[in-house]
Design a protein around this motif. Structure first.
Motif, PDB file in Angstrom:
ATOM      1  N   PRO A 189       0.813  -1.224   0.000  1.00 17.70           N
ATOM      2  CA  PRO A 189       0.000   0.000   0.000  1.00 17.70           C
ATOM      3  C   PRO A 189       0.844   1.270   0.000  1.00 17.70           C
ATOM      4  O   PRO A 189       2.060   1.233   0.205  1.00 17.70           O
ATOM      5  CB  PRO A 189      -0.793  -0.122   1.301  1.00 17.70           C
ATOM      6  CG  PRO A 189       0.101  -0.902   2.213  1.00 17.70           C
ATOM      7  CD  PRO A 189       0.833  -1.882   1.321  1.00 17.70           C
ATOM      8  N   ALA A 191       0.944   5.168   1.733  1.00 16.08           N
ATOM      9  CA  ALA A 191       0.430   6.013   2.813  1.00 16.08           C
ATOM     10  C   ALA A 191       0.551   7.481   2.428  1.00 16.08           C
ATOM     11  O   ALA A 191       1.433   7.857   1.644  1.00 16.08           O
ATOM     12  CB  ALA A 191       1.196   5.746   4.107  1.00 16.08           C
ATOM     13  N   GLN A 210      -4.958  11.357  -5.093  1.00 21.04           N
ATOM     14  CA  GLN A 210      -5.935  10.263  -5.075  1.00 21.04           C
ATOM     15  C   GLN A 210      -6.533  10.032  -6.458  1.00 21.04           C
ATOM     16  O   GLN A 210      -6.767   8.871  -6.854  1.00 21.04           O
ATOM     17  CB  GLN A 210      -7.047  10.575  -4.068  1.00 21.04           C
ATOM     18  CG  GLN A 210      -6.597  10.500  -2.619  1.00 21.04           C
ATOM     19  CD  GLN A 210      -7.696  10.890  -1.646  1.00 21.04           C
ATOM     20  OE1 GLN A 210      -8.558  11.731  -1.952  1.00 21.04           O
ATOM     21  NE2 GLN A 210      -7.686  10.312  -0.463  1.00 21.04           N
ATOM     22  N   LEU A 221      -3.516  -0.039  -3.064  1.00 26.58           N
ATOM     23  CA  LEU A 221      -4.272   0.404  -1.887  1.00 26.58           C
ATOM     24  C   LEU A 221      -3.699   1.702  -1.345  1.00 26.58           C
ATOM     25  O   LEU A 221      -2.491   1.805  -1.122  1.00 26.58           O
ATOM     26  CB  LEU A 221      -4.239  -0.672  -0.797  1.00 26.58           C
ATOM     27  CG  LEU A 221      -4.850  -0.296   0.563  1.00 26.58           C
ATOM     28  CD1 LEU A 221      -6.353  -0.068   0.438  1.00 26.58           C
ATOM     29  CD2 LEU A 221      -4.544  -1.373   1.611  1.00 26.58           C
ATOM     30  N   LEU A 222      -4.580   2.692  -1.128  1.00 25.28           N
ATOM     31  CA  LEU A 222      -4.195   3.922  -0.442  1.00 25.28           C
ATOM     32  C   LEU A 222      -4.703   3.854   0.993  1.00 25.28           C
ATOM     33  O   LEU A 222      -5.904   3.683   1.231  1.00 25.28           O
ATOM     34  CB  LEU A 222      -4.797   5.149  -1.128  1.00 25.28           C
ATOM     35  CG  LEU A 222      -4.191   5.598  -2.453  1.00 25.28           C
ATOM     36  CD1 LEU A 222      -4.872   6.875  -2.928  1.00 25.28           C
ATOM     37  CD2 LEU A 222      -2.695   5.824  -2.322  1.00 25.28           C
ATOM     38  N   LEU A 223      -3.798   3.992   1.939  1.00 21.47           N
ATOM     39  CA  LEU A 223      -4.183   3.968   3.351  1.00 21.47           C
ATOM     40  C   LEU A 223      -4.865   5.287   3.732  1.00 21.47           C
ATOM     41  O   LEU A 223      -4.658   6.312   3.068  1.00 21.47           O
ATOM     42  CB  LEU A 223      -2.951   3.744   4.229  1.00 21.47           C
ATOM     43  CG  LEU A 223      -2.204   2.418   4.011  1.00 21.47           C
ATOM     44  CD1 LEU A 223      -0.930   2.393   4.843  1.00 21.47           C
ATOM     45  CD2 LEU A 223      -3.098   1.231   4.344  1.00 21.47           C
ATOM     46  N   PRO A 224      -5.677   5.297   4.790  1.00 22.21           N
ATOM     47  CA  PRO A 224      -6.313   6.546   5.236  1.00 22.21           C
ATOM     48  C   PRO A 224      -5.267   7.617   5.555  1.00 22.21           C
ATOM     49  O   PRO A 224      -4.196   7.320   6.084  1.00 22.21           O
ATOM     50  CB  PRO A 224      -7.078   6.125   6.500  1.00 22.21           C
ATOM     51  CG  PRO A 224      -7.334   4.661   6.320  1.00 22.21           C
ATOM     52  CD  PRO A 224      -6.132   4.137   5.593  1.00 22.21           C
ATOM     53  N   LEU A 242       2.536   3.772  11.265  1.00 23.18           N
ATOM     54  CA  LEU A 242       2.131   3.218   9.973  1.00 23.18           C
ATOM     55  C   LEU A 242       3.031   2.054   9.566  1.00 23.18           C
ATOM     56  O   LEU A 242       2.554   1.006   9.098  1.00 23.18           O
ATOM     57  CB  LEU A 242       2.181   4.312   8.896  1.00 23.18           C
ATOM     58  CG  LEU A 242       1.052   5.336   8.885  1.00 23.18           C
ATOM     59  CD1 LEU A 242       1.415   6.500   7.963  1.00 23.18           C
ATOM     60  CD2 LEU A 242      -0.254   4.698   8.430  1.00 23.18           C
ATOM     61  N   ARG A 245       2.212  -1.002  11.689  1.00 24.17           N
ATOM     62  CA  ARG A 245       0.926  -1.643  11.377  1.00 24.17           C
ATOM     63  C   ARG A 245       0.870  -2.185   9.956  1.00 24.17           C
ATOM     64  O   ARG A 245       0.111  -3.111   9.662  1.00 24.17           O
ATOM     65  CB  ARG A 245      -0.222  -0.663  11.603  1.00 24.17           C
ATOM     66  CG  ARG A 245      -0.507  -0.385  13.075  1.00 24.17           C
ATOM     67  CD  ARG A 245      -1.675   0.545  13.279  1.00 24.17           C
ATOM     68  NE  ARG A 245      -1.359   1.942  12.984  1.00 24.17           N
ATOM     69  CZ  ARG A 245      -1.866   2.640  11.989  1.00 24.17           C
ATOM     70  NH1 ARG A 245      -2.748   2.074  11.178  1.00 24.17           N
ATOM     71  NH2 ARG A 245      -1.530   3.899  11.802  1.00 24.17           N
ATOM     72  N   HIS A 246       1.672  -1.602   9.074  1.00 29.44           N
ATOM     73  CA  HIS A 246       1.676  -2.012   7.659  1.00 29.44           C
ATOM     74  C   HIS A 246       3.128  -2.204   7.207  1.00 29.44           C
ATOM     75  O   HIS A 246       3.672  -1.372   6.485  1.00 29.44           O
ATOM     76  CB  HIS A 246       0.979  -0.966   6.796  1.00 29.44           C
ATOM     77  CG  HIS A 246      -0.412  -0.639   7.219  1.00 29.44           C
ATOM     78  ND1 HIS A 246      -1.508  -1.396   6.857  1.00 29.44           N
ATOM     79  CD2 HIS A 246      -0.895   0.387   7.984  1.00 29.44           C
ATOM     80  CE1 HIS A 246      -2.605  -0.855   7.375  1.00 29.44           C
ATOM     81  NE2 HIS A 246      -2.259   0.214   8.061  1.00 29.44           N
ATOM     82  N   ILE A 249       4.309  -1.522   3.502  1.00 26.95           N
ATOM     83  CA  ILE A 249       4.133  -0.235   2.821  1.00 26.95           C
ATOM     84  C   ILE A 249       5.181  -0.082   1.718  1.00 26.95           C
ATOM     85  O   ILE A 249       6.377  -0.280   1.942  1.00 26.95           O
ATOM     86  CB  ILE A 249       4.247   0.940   3.817  1.00 26.95           C
ATOM     87  CG1 ILE A 249       2.928   1.118   4.583  1.00 26.95           C
ATOM     88  CG2 ILE A 249       4.585   2.247   3.102  1.00 26.95           C
ATOM     89  CD1 ILE A 249       2.946   2.246   5.587  1.00 26.95           C
TER      90      ILE A 249
END
Length: 345
Positions: A189, A191, A210, A221-224, A242, A245-246, A249
């Protein structure tokens, strides 16, 4: 040759003093005489050199600049450019005052605009926060005939006269194209770290980013989005979280400031080479990170050009003169470690 006031006087059959009164809209001229002078002006195609007239009269331009306070390196560079302009005040016939307010604080910014209004300057330049109270404060300035230029972050829904800054939607789109191309087939993803969604430049960069990621680089995938308030310490904590948790990335787009925190988090996590990082503004810290490879691309706007442009526009608008749009267009610079300015690479 361009017609002169002497030509107008001869055409209208009046004195130079009368021509001067008409040109400066002063009383003491009969309406029939004023009509003769104005007809002569139209016949000859006379265009007044306002700058020369102001120079002859010794006119100066009182201006107020309002910038965010804090540790944002780019904003401090912007402040340095304002202070450099203050040092040139005698030559440029300006009287510049500087007000700094807490970053992203709409109420404080509205209060600063009200303070600027009380000083009755010729114009105000402001790094805007997109909020109703700021829009209203700008409207009150414009209603009173005071020119307003937004710098770096715009306020297009307001009555402001001009924006001195880059096209931030284009900047975000550029960042996305670069991100997608740099990542290629690498999985993982992406971020996005913003400063605050209260400022339009950050929202527009996000919008552009975006859009292109969705149009051209699906199914990435784009993270919030996370908001670091342009604070390096907070950005470091957010990016570290980040990465924790990911761990997969692939890329990070930092569309605001606080990039010292981004660099620190990537290097502490051992991800400086594994993660594609794209950020904004060429500062000493971001330059070093670009050279080391922790940041892959920097998108930059020229702070000096923005301040000089704001001053030119404020003076022109105060005189009722047109703005030369091509001269005032602020470009987006794209820097890799191979094309840094001043031959440093």
């Amino acid at each position: 040759m361009r017609p002169t006031v002497h030509d107008i006087a001869a055409e209208a059959g009046v004195s130079l003093a009368t021509v001067d009164r008409v040109l400066n809209n002063r009383p003491g001229v009969r309406s029939v005489t004023r009509d003769k002078v104005e007809r002569a002006i139209a016949t000859l195609g006379y265009v007044r050199d306002v700058a020369a007239a102001n120079l002859a009269k010794g006119r100066s331009y009182p201006l107020v600049f309002i910038l965010p306070a804090g540790e944002n390196t780019f904003m401090r560079g912007l402040e340095a450019e304002v202070k450099a302009a203050m040092a040139r005040s005698a030559a440029e016939r300006t009287e510049i005052a500087l007000i700094c307010v807490p970053a992203f604080d709409a109420r404080a910014l509205a209060d600063a605009l009200a303070e600027a209004h009380r000083r009755q300057p010729a114009g105000v330049a402001v790094v805007a926060v997109d909020a109703p109270e700021v829009t209203q404060a700008v409207k009150r300035l414009r209603d009173d005939g005071i020119v307003v230029v937004t710098v770096v972050s715009d306020l297009p829904g307001s009555a402001r006269d001009h924006f001195a800054g880059v096209d931030n939607i284009a900047a975000g789109r550029t960042a996305a194209n670069l991100m997608g191309r740099f990542l290629g087939g690498r999985e993982g993803p992406v971020a996005v770290v913003a400063g605050s969604m209260l400022v339009r430049d950050h929202r527009e960069r996000l919008e552009g980013f975006q859009a292109v990621m969705g149009e051209c680089f699906q199914p990435r995938l784009l993270l919030p989005v996370v908001e670091g308030q342009d604070d390096a310490s907070l950005v470091e904590k957010l990016v570290a979280s980040l990465l924790d948790r990911h761990p997969d990335i692939a890329g990070i787009y930092s569309l605001g400031a606080g990039n010292r925190g981004l660099v620190a988090a990537l290097e502490k996590a051992g991800k400086a080479e594994a993660v594609c990082a794209i950020a904004h503004e060429l500062t000493p810290h971001s330059r070093a990170a670009l050279l080391s490879g922790t940041i892959d691309v920097l998108l930059n706007q020229d702070a000096g050009h923005e301040i000089r442009s704001a001053i030119r526009v404020l003076k022109a608008k105060a005189d009722g003169l047109p703005v030369i749009e091509a001269q005032e267009r602020i470009r987006i610079d794209i820097f890799l470690k191979d094309n840094l300015p001043n031959g440093q690479a």
